[in-house]
Design an enzyme around this catalytic site. Structure first.
Site, short mmCIF file in Angstrom:
data_model
loop_
_atom_site.label_atom_id
_atom_site.label_comp_id
_atom_site.label_asym_id
_atom_site.label_seq_id
_atom_site.Cartn_x
_atom_site.Cartn_y
_atom_site.Cartn_z
N LYS A 1 -3.35 8.38 2.81
CA LYS A 1 -4.57 8.20 3.63
C LYS A 1 -4.40 8.79 5.03
CE LYS A 1 -7.34 6.02 0.71
NZ LYS A 1 -8.39 6.81 0.01
N TYR B 1 0.85 -1.21 0.00
CA TYR B 1 0.00 0.00 0.00
C TYR B 1 0.88 1.26 0.00
CZ TYR B 1 -4.44 2.47 0.59
OH TYR B 1 -5.55 3.26 0.40
P1 NAD Z 1 -12.64 2.98 -8.06
O1 NAD Z 1 -11.52 2.76 -9.02
O2 NAD Z 1 -13.97 2.51 -8.46
O3 NAD Z 1 -12.73 4.51 -7.63
C1 NAD Z 1 -11.62 5.39 -7.62
C2 NAD Z 1 -12.07 6.64 -8.33
O4 NAD Z 1 -11.08 7.68 -8.24
C3 NAD Z 1 -12.33 6.42 -9.82
O5 NAD Z 1 -13.66 6.77 -10.13
C4 NAD Z 1 -11.35 7.35 -10.49
O6 NAD Z 1 -11.82 7.87 -11.72
C5 NAD Z 1 -11.22 8.42 -9.43
N1 NAD Z 1 -10.09 9.32 -9.66
C6 NAD Z 1 -8.77 9.00 -9.65
N2 NAD Z 1 -8.05 10.10 -9.96
C7 NAD Z 1 -8.93 11.13 -10.14
C8 NAD Z 1 -8.79 12.50 -10.48
N3 NAD Z 1 -7.59 13.08 -10.69
N4 NAD Z 1 -9.92 13.25 -10.59
C9 NAD Z 1 -11.13 12.71 -10.39
N5 NAD Z 1 -11.33 11.42 -10.07
C10 NAD Z 1 -10.23 10.63 -9.95
O7 NAD Z 1 -12.16 2.24 -6.71
P2 NAD Z 1 -12.77 2.24 -5.23
O8 NAD Z 1 -12.16 1.06 -4.58
O9 NAD Z 1 -14.23 2.40 -5.28
O10 NAD Z 1 -12.09 3.54 -4.57
C11 NAD Z 1 -12.82 4.61 -4.03
C12 NAD Z 1 -12.21 5.07 -2.71
O11 NAD Z 1 -12.34 4.03 -1.74
C13 NAD Z 1 -10.73 5.41 -2.79
O12 NAD Z 1 -10.47 6.56 -1.98
C14 NAD Z 1 -10.07 4.21 -2.15
O13 NAD Z 1 -8.84 4.51 -1.57
C15 NAD Z 1 -11.11 3.89 -1.09
N6 NAD Z 1 -11.04 2.55 -0.50
C16 NAD Z 1 -11.08 1.43 -1.29
C17 NAD Z 1 -11.03 0.17 -0.71
C18 NAD Z 1 -11.04 -1.09 -1.55
O14 NAD Z 1 -10.63 -2.14 -1.05
N7 NAD Z 1 -11.51 -1.06 -2.78
C19 NAD Z 1 -10.94 0.04 0.70
C20 NAD Z 1 -10.92 1.20 1.47
C21 NAD Z 1 -10.96 2.46 0.86
O1 0WE Z 2 -7.04 2.72 -1.78
C1 0WE Z 2 -7.05 1.69 -2.41
C2 0WE Z 2 -6.62 1.64 -3.85
C3 0WE Z 2 -5.87 2.86 -4.24
C4 0WE Z 2 -5.19 2.85 -5.58
C5 0WE Z 2 -5.17 1.78 -6.46
C6 0WE Z 2 -4.51 1.89 -7.68
C7 0WE Z 2 -4.43 0.74 -8.64
C8 0WE Z 2 -4.06 1.16 -10.05
C9 0WE Z 2 -4.52 4.00 -5.92
N1 0WE Z 2 -3.86 4.11 -7.09
C10 0WE Z 2 -3.86 3.10 -7.97
N2 0WE Z 2 -3.17 3.27 -9.13
C11 0WE Z 2 -3.19 2.37 -10.13
O2 0WE Z 2 -2.51 2.55 -11.16
N3 0WE Z 2 -7.45 0.53 -1.76
C12 0WE Z 2 -7.73 0.60 -0.34
C13 0WE Z 2 -7.52 -0.78 -2.40
C14 0WE Z 2 -6.20 -1.43 -2.15
O3 0WE Z 2 -5.11 -1.09 -2.87
C15 0WE Z 2 -4.06 -1.80 -2.37
C16 0WE Z 2 -4.48 -2.60 -1.30
C17 0WE Z 2 -5.87 -2.35 -1.15
C18 0WE Z 2 -6.77 -2.94 -0.12
C19 0WE Z 2 -2.73 -1.78 -2.75
C20 0WE Z 2 -1.83 -2.60 -2.08
C21 0WE Z 2 -2.24 -3.38 -1.03
C22 0WE Z 2 -3.57 -3.41 -0.62
#
Ligand code: NAD
Ligand code: 0WE
Length: 260
Positions: free
Chosen positions: A162, A155
């Protein structure tokens, strides 16, 4: 009558139907909120528009949150369309792929900047423009992950971003509280979304979460959506500056008794 009847919500961060932001949007809509959407890049329009139209959104705007002019234009449109609004959902994170592998110690200056700008500063950029339009108070919600608190393999720089985002939640809550605007974050357990796909070992992390978290299951977009409804509703009227864990209890565990 729905909990959010008469409220207008802006949703930043839907990429597709698996996005956490879409889970939140559906839950807010089910409680009667009117929704507007913004997406990050032109290529996403073909995915986001049908979803947004399905919940009768009157505002669907492209907005790269790293571009001040784009953010200004989006909030001009918001003002034209709704006048004022009540709820802002920020569900955006980005780091360069190269920084989500290997060692954190190797993070470049530009990689650090990209992750912190997109994932942490963007909340400030949105909040400062939302403030004058949240005329009757409101609720700002963002998404975070436990990698801010403890080391999660790979991460890396996102954990630092974060941590900054969560501190930002507290400073924004302090600044905006007097206007009746609450600011909170949901810290979700791992969910398979676009942002999680292609992360080395993600499937294994999900399986481990299901074995170790007190609830013995993984987290869904619906779990997050329901907590989001609560945080955005008057039922959370005195809750601000908080990081609310929606992780099946994962974060309370100190250790487990290994089977090996
Ligand atoms: P996702 O890819 O569906 O959403 C990420 C969004 O960020 C996308 O819609 C992307 O277009 C947008 N984005 C990135 N750069 C941008 C920019 N410059 N301008 C506008 N939009 C931009 O993935 P997700 O998992 O739904 O992620 C949403 C949030 O949830 C993130 O903050 C992520 O860190 C957080 N999160 C995800 C998880 C997980 O396991 N998936 C867990 C905890 C927190
Ligand atoms: O916040 C996130 C994902 C954030 C994210 C993911 C990507 C993938 C593709 C930010 N930037 C990028 N850029 C890319 O090019 N999560 C909480 C989901 C997530 O991401 C991980 C996790 C978990 C959970 C990355 C490493 C280890 C665990």
């Amino acid at each position: 009558m729905g909990l959010l009847e008469g409220k207008t919500a802006l949703i930043f961060g839907v990429a597709n139907e698996h996005s956490i932001a879409w889970g939140i949007a559906q839950a807010l809509a089910a409680e009667g909120a009117e929704l507007g959407f913004s997406y990050g890049i032109p290529a996403l329009e073909k995915r986001v528009r049908p979803l947004a139209e399905g919940v009768n959104a009157r505002l669907i705007e492209e907005c790269n949150v790293n571009d001040d002019d784009a953010v200004d234009r989006t909030f001009e449109k918001v003002k034209e369309t709704y006048g004022s609004f009540d709820i802002l959902v920020h569900s955006i994170a980005y780091a360069d792929r190269a920084d989500l592998d290997g060692r954190f110690v190797e993070t470049s200056r530009s990689g650090f900047h990209t992750a912190l700008e997109t994932s942490a500063y963007s909340l400030v950029a949105l909040a400062q423009r939302a403030e004058p339009l949240m005329r009757e108070g409101g609720s700002i919600l963002t998404m975070t992950y436990y990698g801010s608190v403890a080391v999660m393999p790979h991460y890396n720089v996102m954990g630092v971003a974060k941590a900054a985002l969560e501190a930002g939640v507290r400073y924004l809550a302090s600044d905006l509280g007097p206007q009746g605007i609450r600011v909170n974050a949901i810290s979700a357990g791992p969910i398979k979304t676009l942002a999680a796909s292609g992360i080395a070992g993600f499937r294994k992390m999900l399986n481990y979460h299901e074995k170790v978290a007190p609830m013995r299951r993984s987290i869904t977009q619906d779990d997050v959506g329901k907590t989001a409804v609560w945080l955005c509703s008057d039922w959370a009227g005195a809750v601000t500056g908080e990081i609310v864990y929606v992780d099946g209890g994962w974060n309370i565990m100190g250790t487990i008794i290994p089977t090996c």
